[in-house]
Motif scaffolding. Sequence first.
Motif, PDB file in Angstrom:
ATOM      1  N   GLU A  86     -43.071 -15.970  26.151  1.00  0.00           N
ATOM      2  CA  GLU A  86     -41.668 -15.821  26.542  1.00  0.00           C
ATOM      3  C   GLU A  86     -40.997 -17.188  26.607  1.00  0.00           C
ATOM      4  OE1 GLU A  86     -40.266 -12.680  29.406  1.00  0.00           O
ATOM      5  OE2 GLU A  86     -42.398 -12.730  29.940  1.00  0.00           O
ATOM      6  N   ARG A  87     -41.708 -18.168  27.134  1.00  0.00           N
ATOM      7  CA  ARG A  87     -41.157 -19.532  27.193  1.00  0.00           C
ATOM      8  C   ARG A  87     -40.901 -20.066  25.790  1.00  0.00           C
ATOM      9  NH1 ARG A  87     -44.534 -23.484  30.785  1.00  0.00           N
ATOM     10  NH2 ARG A  87     -42.694 -24.768  30.398  1.00  0.00           N
ATOM     11  N   VAL A  88     -41.845 -19.825  24.874  1.00  0.00           N
ATOM     12  CA  VAL A  88     -41.669 -20.252  23.483  1.00  0.00           C
ATOM     13  C   VAL A  88     -40.445 -19.553  22.893  1.00  0.00           C
ATOM     14  CG1 VAL A  88     -42.681 -20.170  21.164  1.00  0.00           C
ATOM     15  CG2 VAL A  88     -44.119 -20.783  23.130  1.00  0.00           C
ATOM     16  N   PHE A  89     -40.309 -18.264  23.141  1.00  0.00           N
ATOM     17  CA  PHE A  89     -39.176 -17.498  22.626  1.00  0.00           C
ATOM     18  C   PHE A  89     -37.869 -18.068  23.173  1.00  0.00           C
ATOM     19  CE2 PHE A  89     -36.225 -13.913  22.437  1.00  0.00           C
ATOM     20  CZ  PHE A  89     -36.391 -13.505  21.129  1.00  0.00           C
ATOM     21  N   LEU A  90     -37.825 -18.390  24.447  1.00  0.00           N
ATOM     22  CA  LEU A  90     -36.623 -18.958  25.050  1.00  0.00           C
ATOM     23  C   LEU A  90     -36.264 -20.310  24.437  1.00  0.00           C
ATOM     24  CD1 LEU A  90     -37.208 -18.042  28.784  1.00  0.00           C
ATOM     25  CD2 LEU A  90     -35.361 -17.212  27.327  1.00  0.00           C
ATOM     26  N   ASN A  91     -37.260 -21.018  23.960  1.00  0.00           N
ATOM     27  CA  ASN A  91     -37.059 -22.352  23.389  1.00  0.00           C
ATOM     28  C   ASN A  91     -36.815 -22.307  21.878  1.00  0.00           C
ATOM     29  OD1 ASN A  91     -36.934 -25.172  23.849  1.00  0.00           O
ATOM     30  ND2 ASN A  91     -38.990 -25.401  23.002  1.00  0.00           N
ATOM     31  N   ARG A  92     -36.597 -21.118  21.321  1.00  0.00           N
ATOM     32  CA  ARG A  92     -36.507 -20.944  19.871  1.00  0.00           C
ATOM     33  C   ARG A  92     -35.350 -21.694  19.232  1.00  0.00           C
ATOM     34  NH1 ARG A  92     -34.473 -16.958  22.525  1.00  0.00           N
ATOM     35  NH2 ARG A  92     -32.542 -15.912  21.903  1.00  0.00           N
ATOM     36  N   HIS A  93     -34.319 -22.050  19.995  1.00  0.00           N
ATOM     37  CA  HIS A  93     -33.200 -22.798  19.422  1.00  0.00           C
ATOM     38  C   HIS A  93     -33.546 -24.277  19.275  1.00  0.00           C
ATOM     39  CE1 HIS A  93     -30.731 -19.263  19.582  1.00  0.00           C
ATOM     40  NE2 HIS A  93     -30.905 -19.142  20.887  1.00  0.00           N
ATOM     41  N   THR A  94     -34.508 -24.741  20.082  1.00  0.00           N
ATOM     42  CA  THR A  94     -34.943 -26.136  20.000  1.00  0.00           C
ATOM     43  C   THR A  94     -36.110 -26.290  19.036  1.00  0.00           C
ATOM     44  OG1 THR A  94     -34.264 -26.435  22.295  1.00  0.00           O
ATOM     45  CG2 THR A  94     -35.725 -28.105  21.374  1.00  0.00           C
ATOM     46  N   VAL A  95     -37.101 -25.414  19.188  1.00  0.00           N
ATOM     47  CA  VAL A  95     -38.248 -25.394  18.286  1.00  0.00           C
ATOM     48  C   VAL A  95     -38.221 -24.036  17.590  1.00  0.00           C
ATOM     49  CG1 VAL A  95     -40.763 -25.509  18.099  1.00  0.00           C
ATOM     50  CG2 VAL A  95     -39.592 -26.883  19.839  1.00  0.00           C
ATOM     51  N   PRO A  96     -37.821 -24.032  16.338  1.00  0.00           N
ATOM     52  CA  PRO A  96     -37.701 -22.747  15.621  1.00  0.00           C
ATOM     53  C   PRO A  96     -39.018 -21.977  15.598  1.00  0.00           C
ATOM     54  CG  PRO A  96     -36.668 -24.522  14.377  1.00  0.00           C
ATOM     55  CD  PRO A  96     -37.422 -25.170  15.501  1.00  0.00           C
ATOM     56  N   ILE A  97     -38.882 -20.659  15.670  1.00  0.00           N
ATOM     57  CA  ILE A  97     -40.046 -19.777  15.605  1.00  0.00           C
ATOM     58  C   ILE A  97     -39.925 -18.901  14.352  1.00  0.00           C
ATOM     59  CG2 ILE A  97     -40.362 -19.783  18.118  1.00  0.00           C
ATOM     60  CD1 ILE A  97     -39.152 -16.967  18.200  1.00  0.00           C
ATOM     61  N   PRO A  98     -41.035 -18.343  13.882  1.00  0.00           N
ATOM     62  CA  PRO A  98     -40.969 -17.485  12.698  1.00  0.00           C
ATOM     63  C   PRO A  98     -40.009 -16.311  12.907  1.00  0.00           C
ATOM     64  CG  PRO A  98     -43.243 -18.065  13.184  1.00  0.00           C
ATOM     65  CD  PRO A  98     -42.417 -18.546  14.348  1.00  0.00           C
ATOM     66  N   THR A  99     -39.313 -15.979  11.842  1.00  0.00           N
ATOM     67  CA  THR A  99     -38.270 -14.948  11.884  1.00  0.00           C
ATOM     68  C   THR A  99     -38.793 -13.609  12.373  1.00  0.00           C
ATOM     69  OG1 THR A  99     -37.202 -16.074  10.048  1.00  0.00           O
ATOM     70  CG2 THR A  99     -36.467 -13.844  10.528  1.00  0.00           C
ATOM     71  N   HIS A 100     -40.009 -13.245  11.990  1.00  0.00           N
ATOM     72  CA  HIS A 100     -40.511 -11.927  12.406  1.00  0.00           C
ATOM     73  C   HIS A 100     -40.653 -11.841  13.922  1.00  0.00           C
ATOM     74  CE1 HIS A 100     -44.275 -14.222  11.900  1.00  0.00           C
ATOM     75  NE2 HIS A 100     -44.816 -13.387  12.762  1.00  0.00           N
ATOM     76  N   HIS A 101     -40.934 -12.952  14.588  1.00  0.00           N
ATOM     77  CA  HIS A 101     -41.003 -12.939  16.058  1.00  0.00           C
ATOM     78  C   HIS A 101     -39.615 -12.775  16.672  1.00  0.00           C
ATOM     79  CE1 HIS A 101     -45.247 -13.708  16.387  1.00  0.00           C
ATOM     80  NE2 HIS A 101     -45.161 -14.786  15.612  1.00  0.00           N
ATOM     81  N   ILE A 102     -38.621 -13.368  16.037  1.00  0.00           N
ATOM     82  CA  ILE A 102     -37.245 -13.206  16.525  1.00  0.00           C
ATOM     83  C   ILE A 102     -36.833 -11.743  16.405  1.00  0.00           C
ATOM     84  CG2 ILE A 102     -34.818 -13.797  16.106  1.00  0.00           C
ATOM     85  CD1 ILE A 102     -35.844 -16.576  15.161  1.00  0.00           C
ATOM     86  N   ARG A 103     -37.136 -11.137  15.253  1.00  0.00           N
ATOM     87  CA  ARG A 103     -36.780  -9.722  15.061  1.00  0.00           C
ATOM     88  C   ARG A 103     -37.463  -8.841  16.098  1.00  0.00           C
ATOM     89  NH1 ARG A 103     -36.959 -10.936   9.334  1.00  0.00           N
ATOM     90  NH2 ARG A 103     -39.121 -10.245   9.264  1.00  0.00           N
ATOM     91  N   TRP A 104     -38.769  -9.065  16.314  1.00  0.00           N
ATOM     92  CA  TRP A 104     -39.484  -8.275  17.326  1.00  0.00           C
ATOM     93  C   TRP A 104     -38.874  -8.497  18.718  1.00  0.00           C
ATOM     94  CZ3 TRP A 104     -42.568  -4.282  17.198  1.00  0.00           C
ATOM     95  CH2 TRP A 104     -43.321  -4.024  16.057  1.00  0.00           C
ATOM     96  N   GLY A 105     -38.616  -9.745  19.050  1.00  0.00           N
ATOM     97  CA  GLY A 105     -38.066 -10.044  20.371  1.00  0.00           C
ATOM     98  C   GLY A 105     -36.736  -9.360  20.621  1.00  0.00           C
TER      99      GLY A 105
END
Length: 171
Positions: A86-105
């Motif tokens: 969840e912390r990684v997801f919250l930080n996705r604007h600073t450290v990009p995460i793979p698109t499929h995780h964004i869609r799932w989230g």
Amino acid sequence: MDIFKASERLMGMDEATWARHANPISVYTRFTALPLLCAAVLSRFWLGWWALVPIALVLVWTWLNPRLFSTPTHTDSWAARGVMGERVFLNRHTVPIPTHHIRWGYGLSIAAGLGVIPLLWGLWIGDLAWVITGLALSMGAKTWFVDRMTFLYDEMARTHTEYAAWARRAR
């Protein structure tokens, strides 16, 4: 506005609080917050305005929960990895995460939000069947969200030393 970040700010989550919330006891007891809030709101039918007391107690519990427990001795558990995800997801604007995780989230968050519709209806009219349906939908989607966050954390910790540093291994 990012609703995820707004929620984090509302809860006053900082590094120490996130570390304590990674304790599985914190995660599993946190699942009591929404059912307790529903019970407190429904208590208005027999307590009247006094229902504000249990509502306030549940809100205090919700805020206090991630602060109440010690940091876990290890972070190998599903619950700890979910919180770190969840912390990684919250930080996705600073450290990009793979698109499929964004869609799932986002998808699971929308599903959890849709579960709130029958939940609120049930609370409004005092119908336990609607409340339980809404709780099942909302909490089911939230639990699935946490599960997906474990995958996000595992993937991101392999490539980002900052995230890997959050882990504490069992001895």
